[in-house]
Design a protein around this motif. Sequence first.
Motif, PDB file in Angstrom:
ATOM      1  N   PRO A 185      -7.819  -7.196   8.358  1.00 30.35           N
ATOM      2  CA  PRO A 185      -8.831  -6.718   7.398  1.00 30.35           C
ATOM      3  C   PRO A 185      -8.653  -7.192   5.950  1.00 30.35           C
ATOM      4  O   PRO A 185      -9.631  -7.389   5.247  1.00 30.35           O
ATOM      5  N   ARG A 186      -7.427  -7.375   5.487  1.00 28.05           N
ATOM      6  CA  ARG A 186      -7.241  -7.686   4.064  1.00 28.05           C
ATOM      7  C   ARG A 186      -6.986  -9.180   3.821  1.00 28.05           C
ATOM      8  O   ARG A 186      -6.516  -9.575   2.747  1.00 28.05           O
TER       9      ARG A 186
ATOM     10  N   CYS B 143      -7.624   0.028   3.663  1.00 23.82           N
ATOM     11  CA  CYS B 143      -7.641  -0.630   4.977  1.00 23.82           C
ATOM     12  C   CYS B 143      -7.775   0.415   6.081  1.00 23.82           C
ATOM     13  O   CYS B 143      -6.851   1.180   6.348  1.00 23.82           O
TER      14      CYS B 143
ATOM     15  N   LEU C  16       0.839  -1.200   0.000  1.00 23.65           N
ATOM     16  CA  LEU C  16       0.000   0.000   0.000  1.00 23.65           C
ATOM     17  C   LEU C  16       0.874   1.251   0.000  1.00 23.65           C
ATOM     18  O   LEU C  16       1.880   1.301   0.702  1.00 23.65           O
TER      19      LEU C  16
ATOM     20  N   LYS D 194      -8.011  -0.031   9.268  1.00 20.73           N
ATOM     21  CA  LYS D 194      -7.174  -0.295  10.449  1.00 20.73           C
ATOM     22  C   LYS D 194      -5.786   0.308  10.245  1.00 20.73           C
ATOM     23  O   LYS D 194      -5.222   0.944  11.142  1.00 20.73           O
TER      24      LYS D 194
HETATM   25  S1  SF4 Z   1      -4.549  -5.831   6.583  1.00 24.30           S
HETATM   26 FE1  SF4 Z   1      -3.273  -5.486   8.366  1.00 24.30          FE
HETATM   27  S2  SF4 Z   1      -1.171  -5.268   7.616  1.00 24.30           S
HETATM   28 FE2  SF4 Z   1      -2.585  -5.095   5.862  1.00 24.30          FE
HETATM   29  S3  SF4 Z   1      -2.833  -2.877   5.602  1.00 24.30           S
HETATM   30 FE3  SF4 Z   1      -4.529  -3.613   6.924  1.00 24.30          FE
HETATM   31  S4  SF4 Z   1      -3.850  -3.422   9.044  1.00 24.30           S
HETATM   32 FE4  SF4 Z   1      -2.054  -3.215   7.693  1.00 24.30          FE
END
Ligand code: SF4
Length: 423
Positions: free
Chosen positions: A156-157, A39, A25, A41
């Motif tokens: 989340p991903r 995302c 990202l 989070k």
């Molecule tokens: S899924 Fe987890 S590691 Fe991936 S961008 Fe979101 S918070 Fe960060």
Amino acid sequence: MKSANSPSLSPNHVCPACGLLCDDLPMDGVNGLTDTRRCQKSQRFFALALASQDNSPSLAGKKCDLNTALQAAATILRDSQQPLFAGLGTEVQGMRAALRLAEKCHATLDHMHSEATLRNTLAMQNSGWQTTTLSEVKNRADLILAIGTDIVSSHPRFFEKLVWNKDSLFNKGTPSVIYLAVDEADTQAGISPDGTKPTVLRADKTALPAIMNTLHALCNPAYAKSNKTASVAGLSMAALSALLEKIQAAQYAVVVWSASELAYPHAELTVQSITQLIAKLNMQTRVTGLSLNSGDGDSSVQQTNTWLSGYPSRNRFVRGQAIYDTKQFSSAEQLKSCDALLWVSTFNPHPPPSYQGPIIAIGHAHMPFEHPPAVFIPVSVPAVDDGGTLFRMDSSIALPLRKLRDSRLPRFADVIGQIEALI
Ligand code: SF4
């Protein structure tokens, strides 16, 4: 208001906000995650770390310079007979430094999420387990069984990167998704890109011991044939039998659980029941496990602690020897008898627990306090103000963290090293 030192676009910056450690990202040193839809989070993590804050150390709430704070911390630890190092929200180098200081001070070490980690550790110590890596999930999994978790609340991903990905090595097709024992969980993430809905077997998580026992029993054809019970925890026997049939028909089923979400007494037995079911089903087809981590560097801290002392956290050094006690060395127990608390939380502003003795808090500049601690030293946030090394949740890969901006905040490992030198 944001700090704006050295804004630079970093397309492969590792996000430490959950154990997936995504590195795909775009980030910059002003906004953090620049595509905030990807995302939330991650966006929250970087936004908080980049938000401006008074970065001064303090003694009992009064600002001081770093040297004064270091001296005060060293004095507390020098005078302490039985300190507790808790929280331990740090990365590999930070934990290495904490271990050296702990050995010098005879401190007890306990990570803030070790209660959850322990549920896995006890199961693994007792009977072993068969787990997989994120790469194997991405390349091979054709069925995901999520037990007691929606996965995406903490990671989340997960589906985007590992389940609905188009770039698997072995042309595995679109995996099926089954949720077991989820209650209010959002199962939208389990809907495949072509609109196929997941199978959802709703039940209370606390019923998992009975559900897992039933699944074990149903693996026995004689029991399955003679069983007269209609349902368990609101789930019909037919639904549970169908679940087993789907797993047995899969080429590579992955069973996912989150020890932190199994927060009920003796949940380690549920973890063990899950891992033993995996072992049993592996006799017929390929089934493997994947435990979601809790965060705050837990995988890295446990790895580092284990390779340097022989034990995960809840350990202590006595005359150079590491000893380990999962009950006596828990923070809850140690807070009753320790004479100083060193609290560490560098990724997130988790406050120290309630404690009457002297507290040395080292961590995120936004850390809130019920009462000002004896010493507070704000330090750099890994992957924002500084580099570091973190293990991914599957513990198979350690990734380098890079800083996003220039910061005057000191590094946790350096702060601990300086305190150690003063003792
Ligand atoms: S899924 Fe987890 S590691 Fe991936 S961008 Fe979101 S918070 Fe960060």
